[in-house]
Every structure is written in structure tokens, then in C-alpha cells.
Motif scaffolding. Structure first.
Motif, mmCIF file in Angstrom:
data_model
loop_
_atom_site.group_PDB
_atom_site.id
_atom_site.type_symbol
_atom_site.label_atom_id
_atom_site.label_comp_id
_atom_site.label_asym_id
_atom_site.label_seq_id
_atom_site.Cartn_x
_atom_site.Cartn_y
_atom_site.Cartn_z
ATOM 1 N N MET A 1 15.566 12.414 -7.127
ATOM 2 C CA MET A 1 14.344 11.720 -7.558
ATOM 3 C C MET A 1 14.013 10.580 -6.610
ATOM 4 S SD MET A 1 14.293 11.725 -11.722
ATOM 5 C CE MET A 1 15.834 10.876 -11.933
ATOM 6 N N ASN A 2 15.016 9.844 -6.152
ATOM 7 C CA ASN A 2 14.791 8.780 -5.167
ATOM 8 C C ASN A 2 14.205 9.353 -3.884
ATOM 9 O OD1 ASN A 2 15.738 6.644 -6.714
ATOM 10 N ND2 ASN A 2 17.813 6.799 -5.925
ATOM 11 N N PHE A 3 14.756 10.479 -3.435
ATOM 12 C CA PHE A 3 14.284 11.135 -2.219
ATOM 13 C C PHE A 3 12.819 11.551 -2.363
ATOM 14 C CE2 PHE A 3 13.707 15.205 0.069
ATOM 15 C CZ PHE A 3 13.808 14.740 1.367
ATOM 16 N N VAL A 4 12.476 12.175 -3.479
ATOM 17 C CA VAL A 4 11.086 12.590 -3.721
ATOM 18 C C VAL A 4 10.177 11.367 -3.775
ATOM 19 C CG1 VAL A 4 9.530 13.666 -5.404
ATOM 20 C CG2 VAL A 4 11.695 14.771 -4.820
ATOM 21 N N GLY A 5 10.639 10.303 -4.431
ATOM 22 C CA GLY A 5 9.851 9.073 -4.511
ATOM 23 C C GLY A 5 9.574 8.476 -3.148
ATOM 24 N N VAL A 6 10.569 8.490 -2.278
ATOM 25 C CA VAL A 6 10.383 7.956 -0.927
ATOM 26 C C VAL A 6 9.397 8.828 -0.146
ATOM 27 C CG1 VAL A 6 11.553 7.562 1.284
ATOM 28 C CG2 VAL A 6 12.561 6.709 -0.824
ATOM 29 N N CYS A 7 9.515 10.146 -0.294
ATOM 30 C CA CYS A 7 8.568 11.047 0.394
ATOM 31 C C CYS A 7 7.143 10.793 -0.089
ATOM 32 C CB CYS A 7 8.960 12.503 0.175
ATOM 33 S SG CYS A 7 10.474 12.951 1.039
ATOM 34 N N LEU A 8 6.966 10.603 -1.388
ATOM 35 C CA LEU A 8 5.640 10.269 -1.921
ATOM 36 C C LEU A 8 5.193 8.900 -1.424
ATOM 37 C CD1 LEU A 8 5.958 11.617 -5.570
ATOM 38 C CD2 LEU A 8 4.661 12.627 -3.680
ATOM 39 N N GLY A 9 6.139 8.003 -1.254
ATOM 40 C CA GLY A 9 5.821 6.687 -0.708
ATOM 41 C C GLY A 9 5.254 6.765 0.697
ATOM 42 N N VAL A 10 5.779 7.684 1.499
ATOM 43 C CA VAL A 10 5.245 7.887 2.849
ATOM 44 C C VAL A 10 3.788 8.330 2.763
ATOM 45 C CG1 VAL A 10 5.416 9.315 4.931
ATOM 46 C CG2 VAL A 10 7.476 8.322 3.927
ATOM 47 N N LEU A 11 3.492 9.223 1.836
ATOM 48 C CA LEU A 11 2.100 9.657 1.650
ATOM 49 C C LEU A 11 1.226 8.494 1.184
ATOM 50 C CD1 LEU A 11 2.648 13.133 -0.044
ATOM 51 C CD2 LEU A 11 2.002 12.662 2.324
ATOM 52 N N GLY A 12 1.775 7.652 0.322
ATOM 53 C CA GLY A 12 1.038 6.483 -0.139
ATOM 54 C C GLY A 12 0.740 5.510 0.995
ATOM 55 N N LEU A 13 1.706 5.316 1.878
ATOM 56 C CA LEU A 13 1.474 4.459 3.040
ATOM 57 C C LEU A 13 0.350 5.016 3.904
ATOM 58 C CD1 LEU A 13 5.118 3.590 4.169
ATOM 59 C CD2 LEU A 13 3.431 1.998 3.245
ATOM 60 N N GLN A 14 0.329 6.335 4.078
ATOM 61 C CA GLN A 14 -0.740 6.957 4.869
ATOM 62 C C GLN A 14 -2.093 6.732 4.217
ATOM 63 O OE1 GLN A 14 0.578 11.024 5.171
ATOM 64 N NE2 GLN A 14 1.902 10.593 6.902
ATOM 65 N N ALA A 15 -2.156 6.906 2.906
ATOM 66 C CA ALA A 15 -3.421 6.696 2.196
ATOM 67 C C ALA A 15 -3.879 5.249 2.324
ATOM 68 C CB ALA A 15 -3.264 7.077 0.721
ATOM 69 N N LEU A 16 -2.957 4.315 2.198
ATOM 70 C CA LEU A 16 -3.295 2.896 2.323
ATOM 71 C C LEU A 16 -3.775 2.578 3.733
ATOM 72 C CD1 LEU A 16 -3.378 0.197 0.875
ATOM 73 C CD2 LEU A 16 -0.955 -0.092 1.402
ATOM 74 N N TYR A 17 -3.129 3.146 4.724
ATOM 75 C CA TYR A 17 -3.563 2.926 6.098
ATOM 76 C C TYR A 17 -4.973 3.467 6.321
ATOM 77 C CZ TYR A 17 -4.124 3.262 11.074
ATOM 78 O OH TYR A 17 -4.633 3.150 12.338
ATOM 79 N N VAL A 18 -5.235 4.678 5.857
ATOM 80 C CA VAL A 18 -6.568 5.287 6.027
ATOM 81 C C VAL A 18 -7.629 4.434 5.333
ATOM 82 C CG1 VAL A 18 -7.986 7.284 5.392
ATOM 83 C CG2 VAL A 18 -5.733 7.622 6.408
ATOM 84 N N PHE A 19 -7.299 3.922 4.154
ATOM 85 C CA PHE A 19 -8.240 3.102 3.404
ATOM 86 C C PHE A 19 -8.612 1.831 4.166
ATOM 87 C CE2 PHE A 19 -8.878 -0.442 0.408
ATOM 88 C CZ PHE A 19 -10.023 -0.002 -0.242
ATOM 89 N N ALA A 20 -7.635 1.226 4.839
ATOM 90 C CA ALA A 20 -7.848 -0.113 5.395
ATOM 91 C C ALA A 20 -7.973 -0.187 6.908
ATOM 92 C CB ALA A 20 -6.695 -1.017 4.963
ATOM 93 N N HIS A 21 -7.767 0.900 7.616
ATOM 94 C CA HIS A 21 -7.609 0.793 9.066
ATOM 95 C C HIS A 21 -8.824 0.236 9.814
ATOM 96 C CE1 HIS A 21 -9.789 4.613 9.254
ATOM 97 N NE2 HIS A 21 -9.949 4.389 10.533
ATOM 98 N N GLN A 22 -10.027 0.480 9.337
ATOM 99 C CA GLN A 22 -11.198 -0.004 10.078
ATOM 100 C C GLN A 22 -11.342 -1.521 10.027
ATOM 101 O OE1 GLN A 22 -14.508 2.282 8.619
ATOM 102 N NE2 GLN A 22 -14.115 3.931 10.076
ATOM 103 N N LYS A 23 -10.873 -2.130 8.951
ATOM 104 C CA LYS A 23 -11.014 -3.580 8.833
ATOM 105 C C LYS A 23 -9.813 -4.358 9.348
ATOM 106 C CE LYS A 23 -14.187 -4.431 5.054
ATOM 107 N NZ LYS A 23 -14.335 -5.091 3.765
ATOM 108 N N THR A 24 -8.673 -3.706 9.467
ATOM 109 C CA THR A 24 -7.462 -4.473 9.735
ATOM 110 C C THR A 24 -6.881 -4.298 11.131
ATOM 111 O OG1 THR A 24 -6.181 -2.713 8.687
ATOM 112 C CG2 THR A 24 -6.759 -4.614 7.322
#
Length: 160
Positions: A9-32
Motif C-alpha cells: 500500500m505504501n508503494f502504491v501510494g508513492v506511485c500515485l504521489g508521483v502522478l500527483g506531483l506531475q499534475a501539480l507541476y502541469v497546473f502551475a508550470h506557466q506561472k512558476t
């Protein structure tokens, strides 16, 4: 060492976390800008290293003899784990700081995420309850960030 199901479960959570980081980057990359990219890359590489450790901790380490495992952890494997944690924490702090300065997301949510991530640096020395509380704090911050992004996307749906 927690059981294999918990580690999985920790492993799956970390893998999902990587996807979350990508989504956050895509959301904010033009301004930051570039600082956002740096934080994103550091956090992502650190998270991927942690995912590798969690996988090995669940499925490889339990089958090793105690002295073999101790030798691995004392050598380059331990160094790789430590480097992954450093990359992850520094990346999250840089990423959260950049987002904090941009004003795009709720500042308390970013502070919770960053503060909940900091104890990871000393995870091996801290009691499990402290790490659990830190993970909950970071998770509340991440959930709040996700909610803010979804709210923003819904309110600007016609402009995309």
C-alpha cells in the motif's frame, strides 16, 4: 518491518504521489517557472527512489539473511535510500516554496504539505506515531491542494 500488504500500500501510494506531483507541476508550470521544475524533478526522483526501497522492503528484504540485509543497508543501498529521501524532501520544500510565493494555492495547505514532509529526514530515528502524524499532516495539505485545484478548474471550465 511492516507486513508486505502494508508495504505494498505504501508503494502504491508513492506511485500515485508521483502522478500527483506531475499534475501539480502541469497546473502551475506557466506561472512558476524553472524553480517549480527543479522542485518537481527533485521530488519526483526522490519519490521514485523511495518507491524502489518500499518495493524491496516488501518483497526482497524479508527473504534475505539478517547479516546480508545489514551489509546492504550499510553500503550503497543505504546511501541510495538516504539520497532518495534527501531529494524528495528538498524537492517538496522547493516545490512548495515556489507555489507559496506564486499565490496560486492556499498557503496553509502548502505549509501543511511541507511541514508534514520534513520529518521524513529523520524517519528511521523517529517513533512510528510521529511519522504517522507527519504523514497525516502532509496528506491533509495535499488533499487541500487537490481540492483547490479542482475548484479552480471547475470555476474556469469555460476558459480552458
Amino acid at each position: 518491518m511492516p507486513d508486505a500488504a502494508t508495504q505494498l500500500m505504501n508503494f502504491v501510494g508513492v506511485c500515485l504521489g508521483v502522478l500527483g506531483l506531475q499534475a501539480l507541476y502541469v497546473f502551475a508550470h506557466q506561472k512558476t517557472g524553472v524553480a517549480n521544475l527543479s522542485g518537481f524533478l527533485l521530488a519526483t526522483f526522490g519519490f521514485l527512489g523511495i518507491a524502489g526501497f518500499l518495493f524491496a522492503d516488501a518483497f526482497v528484504f524479508p527473504s534475505l539473511e539478517a547479516d546480508t540485509l545489514a551489509t546492504l543497508i550499510a553500503g550503497t543501498t543505504g546511501l541510495a535510500i538516504f539520497a532518495s529521501v534527501i531529494l524528495y524532501v528538498v524537492g517538496v520544500l522547493l516545490f512548495a516554496t515556489t507555489l507559496f510565493r506564486s499565490g496560486m494555492l492556499p498557503k496553509p495547505a502548502l505549509l501543511l504539505w511541507a511541514a508534514g514532509t520534513l520529518p521524513t529526514l529523520a524517519a528511521i530515528a523517529l517513533p512510528a506515531v510521529v511519522m504517522t502524524v507527519a504523514e497525516i499532516v502532509a496528506s491533509v495539505g495535499v488533499i487541500w491542494i487537490a481540492y483547490a485545484i479542482l475548484r479552480d478548474i471547475r470555476s474556469n471550465a469555460w476558459s480552458y
